[in-house]
Design an enzyme around this catalytic site. Sequence first.
Site, short mmCIF file in Angstrom:
data_model
loop_
_atom_site.label_atom_id
_atom_site.label_comp_id
_atom_site.label_asym_id
_atom_site.label_seq_id
_atom_site.Cartn_x
_atom_site.Cartn_y
_atom_site.Cartn_z
N GLU A 154 28.75 62.53 31.80
CA GLU A 154 29.43 61.21 30.68
C GLU A 154 30.58 60.46 31.52
O GLU A 154 30.92 60.20 30.55
CB GLU A 154 28.88 61.31 29.26
CG GLU A 154 29.26 60.36 28.83
CD GLU A 154 28.41 60.81 26.98
OE1 GLU A 154 28.11 59.59 26.06
OE2 GLU A 154 28.64 62.17 26.91
N LYS A 213 24.51 61.73 31.88
CA LYS A 213 24.87 60.89 30.69
C LYS A 213 25.47 59.27 30.97
O LYS A 213 26.92 59.57 30.94
CB LYS A 213 25.52 61.59 29.14
CG LYS A 213 25.18 60.82 28.00
CD LYS A 213 25.18 61.24 26.72
CE LYS A 213 25.28 60.95 25.83
NZ LYS A 213 25.35 60.93 24.18
#
Length: 298
Positions: free
Chosen positions: A175, A212
């Site tokens: 992420e 993500k």
Amino acid sequence: MNQEQFNRMKNDDGFIAALDQSGGSTPKALKAYGIDEDQYSNEEEMFDLVHKMRSRIITSPSFNKERVLAAILFEQTMDRTIDGKYTGDYLADKGIVPFLKVDKGLADEEHGVQLMKPIPDLDDLLARAVERNIFGTKMRSNILEADESGIKAVVEQQFEIGKRTVASGLVPIIEPEVNIHAEEKEEIEEILKNELMNHLNQLNDDEFVMLKLTIPTKANLYKELIDHPQVIRVVALSGGYTRRQANDKLKENDGLIASFSRALASDLKEELSDDEFNTTLDEAVEDIFDASVHKTLK
């Protein structure tokens, strides 16, 4: 790796619920839920309250496998129980895949980014996650400026930890968040996509990751990442957008599904009756599910 959960994450419709607020962000999450800081006197009481809040979400009939693919947990949530079962096992019994946030927060900004702080107990944490039947992990960095050296450092750090995670038998969610208020957001995203592709192309055939990412300014910018053979799924964070804003932007991107936190729980309040709570959660879950399944490429 659980093959059934792997297939679910790769192929099934739905979204990921991010229930992983940790120490620094917990007071804000509780306040949004209607619990002020004067209602608890120490950290232990604070974490008891946030676990009660998360348990209320997870046990709700509105939080079901037909729409929720997975949930990301904070370390303390993983180690606590719901109705006598460890949280990961409770989720898995509902058909929802459990993930664990493993980062320790962000370092100070340098070269336009915030790297992750060191994770000295990572190997022990990964081993404990395996024992708790967790499927994968999540770790967050933050990108604020279009500084190539900073973005490169973020992606290198993410993949270094990601490969250690894969070696432990878990699937990492990488992420590298792009701040939605960054003045050079679109330029940052182009640099980031290229760096991610470089690292994905170096993975072995048996090394799989998830990504993500902030919903990109340019629609379908990340289609190449979504289609990459070593990527199980690309999911989007809400990043401070309202649920409506995040859902509208998500619908512009084929194959991108949601992994929302604030956008999922923003209307949930402690004072709601169970019926009101379940109805409110149901509306949020349905909204995010609809935005996530408008089209699916994988």
